[in-house]
Scaffold this active site. Sequence first.
Site, PDB file in Angstrom:
ATOM      1  N   ASP A   6       0.385  -4.215  12.529  1.00 13.85           N
ATOM      2  CA  ASP A   6      -0.954  -4.415  13.104  1.00 13.85           C
ATOM      3  C   ASP A   6      -1.953  -4.894  12.042  1.00 13.85           C
ATOM      4  OD1 ASP A   6      -0.643  -2.320  15.769  1.00 13.85           O
ATOM      5  OD2 ASP A   6       0.627  -2.005  14.027  1.00 13.85           O
ATOM      6  N   ILE A  32      -1.472  -7.007   9.649  1.00  6.15           N
ATOM      7  CA  ILE A  32      -1.074  -8.267   9.029  1.00  6.15           C
ATOM      8  C   ILE A  32      -2.112  -9.374   9.215  1.00  6.15           C
ATOM      9  CG2 ILE A  32       0.162  -9.418  10.930  1.00  6.15           C
ATOM     10  CD1 ILE A  32       2.488  -9.858   8.899  1.00  6.15           C
ATOM     11  N   GLU A  50       0.845  -1.187   0.000  1.00  9.89           N
ATOM     12  CA  GLU A  50       0.000   0.000   0.000  1.00  9.89           C
ATOM     13  C   GLU A  50       0.884   1.241   0.000  1.00  9.89           C
ATOM     14  OE1 GLU A  50      -2.186  -0.759   3.557  1.00  9.89           O
ATOM     15  OE2 GLU A  50      -3.037  -2.608   2.757  1.00  9.89           O
ATOM     16  N   GLN A  60       1.744  -2.277   5.596  1.00 13.24           N
ATOM     17  CA  GLN A  60       2.028  -0.891   5.979  1.00 13.24           C
ATOM     18  C   GLN A  60       2.316  -0.736   7.475  1.00 13.24           C
ATOM     19  OE1 GLN A  60      -0.978   2.395   5.535  1.00 13.24           O
ATOM     20  NE2 GLN A  60       0.337   2.827   3.746  1.00 13.24           N
ATOM     21  N   HIS A  83      -1.424   0.942  15.535  1.00 12.03           N
ATOM     22  CA  HIS A  83      -0.137   1.271  14.910  1.00 12.03           C
ATOM     23  C   HIS A  83       1.019   1.076  15.871  1.00 12.03           C
ATOM     24  CE1 HIS A  83      -3.267   3.585  12.838  1.00 12.03           C
ATOM     25  NE2 HIS A  83      -2.547   3.390  11.729  1.00 12.03           N
ATOM     26  N   LEU A 127      -6.035  -1.805  -0.470  1.00 15.28           N
ATOM     27  CA  LEU A 127      -5.896  -2.002   0.971  1.00 15.28           C
ATOM     28  C   LEU A 127      -6.423  -3.384   1.323  1.00 15.28           C
ATOM     29  CD1 LEU A 127      -7.047   1.444   2.411  1.00 15.28           C
ATOM     30  CD2 LEU A 127      -4.839   0.769   1.464  1.00 15.28           C
ATOM     31  N   ALA A 128      -5.676  -4.407   0.947  1.00 14.87           N
ATOM     32  CA  ALA A 128      -6.126  -5.782   1.166  1.00 14.87           C
ATOM     33  C   ALA A 128      -4.893  -6.636   1.417  1.00 14.87           C
ATOM     34  CB  ALA A 128      -6.920  -6.286  -0.031  1.00 14.87           C
ATOM     35  N   GLU A 129      -4.524  -6.804   2.700  1.00 18.42           N
ATOM     36  CA  GLU A 129      -3.277  -7.479   3.056  1.00 18.42           C
ATOM     37  C   GLU A 129      -3.260  -8.928   2.595  1.00 18.42           C
ATOM     38  OE1 GLU A 129      -4.901  -5.388   5.010  1.00 18.42           O
ATOM     39  OE2 GLU A 129      -3.411  -3.803   5.171  1.00 18.42           O
ATOM     40  N   PRO A 148      -5.268  -9.943   8.441  1.00 18.78           N
ATOM     41  CA  PRO A 148      -6.001 -10.553   7.316  1.00 18.78           C
ATOM     42  C   PRO A 148      -5.109 -11.460   6.458  1.00 18.78           C
ATOM     43  CG  PRO A 148      -6.424  -8.195   7.450  1.00 18.78           C
ATOM     44  CD  PRO A 148      -5.292  -8.481   8.394  1.00 18.78           C
TER      45      PRO A 148
END
Lengths: 433, 327
Positions: B85, B87, B29, B82, B129, B58-60, B89
């Site tokens: 926190d 990670i 991202e 990014q 974060h 925005l899709a880990e 998904p």
Amino acid sequence: MAENVNMPQLGESVTEGTVSKWLVTVGDTVKKYDPICEVTTDKVNADVPSSFSGTITEIIAEEGETIPVGALMCKIAIEAEESPMPSTVESSPVSLHTGGTAEMKQEHGAKQRYSPSVLKMAQEHNLDLTKITGTGMDGRITRRDLLKIVDGKRTGKVADTFNMKVETQAASLPRVNEENLAVPKQKVSTPDSSAVSVRLNHGDQVIPLTAVRKTIANRMVQSKHETPHAWLMMECDVTGLVHYRSKVKDDFKEKEGFTLTYLPFFIKSAVETLKEFPKLNSQWADDKIIVRKGIHLSVAVATEEALYVPVIKDADQKSIFGLAKAVDELAKKTREGKLTPHDMTGGTFTVNNTGSFGSVLSAPIINHPQAAILTMEAIVKRPVVIDNMIAIRDTMNICLSFDHRVLDGLVCGKFLKSLKKKIESYGYNTTLY
Amino acid sequence: MAVISYIEAINQALREEMDRDQKVFILGEDVGLKGGVFKTTEGLYDRFGSERVLDTPLAESAIVGVGIGAAAYGFKPVAEIQFADFIMPAVNQIVSEAAKMRYRSNGDWNCPMVVRAPYGGGVHGGPYHSQCIEAMFCNVPGLKVVAPSTPYDMKGLLKSSIRDDDPVLFLEHKRCYRLIKGDVPEKDYIVPIGKADVKREGEDITVISFGLTLHFALQAAERLAKDGYSAHILDLRTLYPLDKEAILEAARKTGKVLIVHEDNKEGGIGGEVAAMIAEECLFELDAPIKRLGAPDVPAGPFNGVMEKFYMLNPDKIYEAMRELADF
């Protein structure tokens, strides 16, 4: 805050005590003066009272362990005193971080707790950990301490501070009686029994020494070693006493609830005679002789296992009845193992009723540090010559061992003669009360 | 030798590896045009173009999943999460797919992928974060977990990770990005994965740490030295698999071990290190093994005072070190 509870001085000449039973366990809450353990010492079984109110945090002396007077027995955490200041806000977060600290300190406070690496190094290098002063928290021996010793940067050192502490505590304890203050104690050299090689034959029984037996042995050796014993004997005609006693004993038993023995009569006579010859109520003190004013009579009382010498305090102030009652009480306490240090201390002269088991003659060992000991032998019927006639009389021998440093034959002879006269004069005009 | 920052070391490693190997590409991202929210990938889009520096949705799960697919095709993807926190998904992709690929295919397939993830707190980031996520991934065979503390290790380990034939979870402490600077050689070098490093020699206590808290421990050690105690400090660098040999050697050196990490104490990586020492060198220990971690509450209170309370700092570490030294 943790306070130490040390082995108390439980009587004269007591140097060590055996913890026979703990009455509390770690974590128990005790009040001041609550009994915390039973201790067997110099002929005494006593409860040790707690010196503080608090919680038992650690028990150092184990059951059956013999430790010197003044040595650490257990630790008691005292309830924290109320802080005079209201606790401040800043102080509260501290506890969040130091929660582990207190735990660690308490858990490892004992000097004798060694870390695995310390034990391993001690084994590898043959180090005696008990002789090393630790530099870690609360004196803990650290691995670094041992590394330094192994590297030769310091020497294995005896933990001086620890020993000194014990000695100071022992010295600061209040002494139980004045004899200890007045008389410099001489060291008893006990023969090292382990050094004697003893061959055991088949079927022989080995009896381990109890604290009481050990004390008796030490005291006897001490007395025999230090005191030059001299010995006298006289024969008394106690026919009058025998008649008198057999006349009053049944009524007495009914009225008072216990048996009237001969002993109170003998004690009464002995006490009166001591008043005439105060020199026998004394003790040797190296550069002087101390003559005691108070007459406190030690009375030997035997049980199957041991010999106890409880004391009748101010025996000169008691009637025959009073003495009889005192003897009865002390004998009862002795049999029940309930003698207290107070019952055992302060004797100035000893009377031993050896006749009670049939002896007609004995040479007793003086009850150190007293100057003399008197025995009353068995009363037997004998043919005796009175006014050139032979008569059958009740007779009894009285024997006296005395410290020849303090006393000579003449004064002791006079003492026995006077005593004999008193014993022989018991009869129908005797009063018990 | 130049002094560069922790984040600059990452940027250099990425650039040099992309120069060296055409199969290396970046996806994540805002890694492209923007150059990353922390500016980690700054300049790489311009240098290597949109085909090798991919901005993703925005899709880990997709970021990692695409990476796995590309890796299977022979590429060497460097996927950026990014913030660590985020990670969660992608956990299924990482744990059940990437980490298992070689094992499940009986060695026919492998997954030479790096998943970069900035972790840790102290940047006023709040609960989304600030987390340390390493413990969750440190019992997944097939996955390596790397967490460098210095620019030198950062550059060398990132290169090793990119060149590795199997998946590596690469953790970067976001507070270290611009806080930590250090010497880094100009020439190409690598730091091997799975090797811990002694960052300070000492005699009295051993401190085992990594990441931000390693630097705090080094500062605390200076203070402790003034008290007359020297601290031996080991940087784990790789969290899975642990460098057992180095850990045991460091523990044996002083017999007193303090393990420090920013993550919550219970269930943290420190427990594994402590267990390893307890299993292997009990008889060399001179004190109970101690751990210092965050209190067992969620990471990253947003309130500044609470964040300070939560985070370790040199003072807290000094206290723990001093206590152990005194023991």
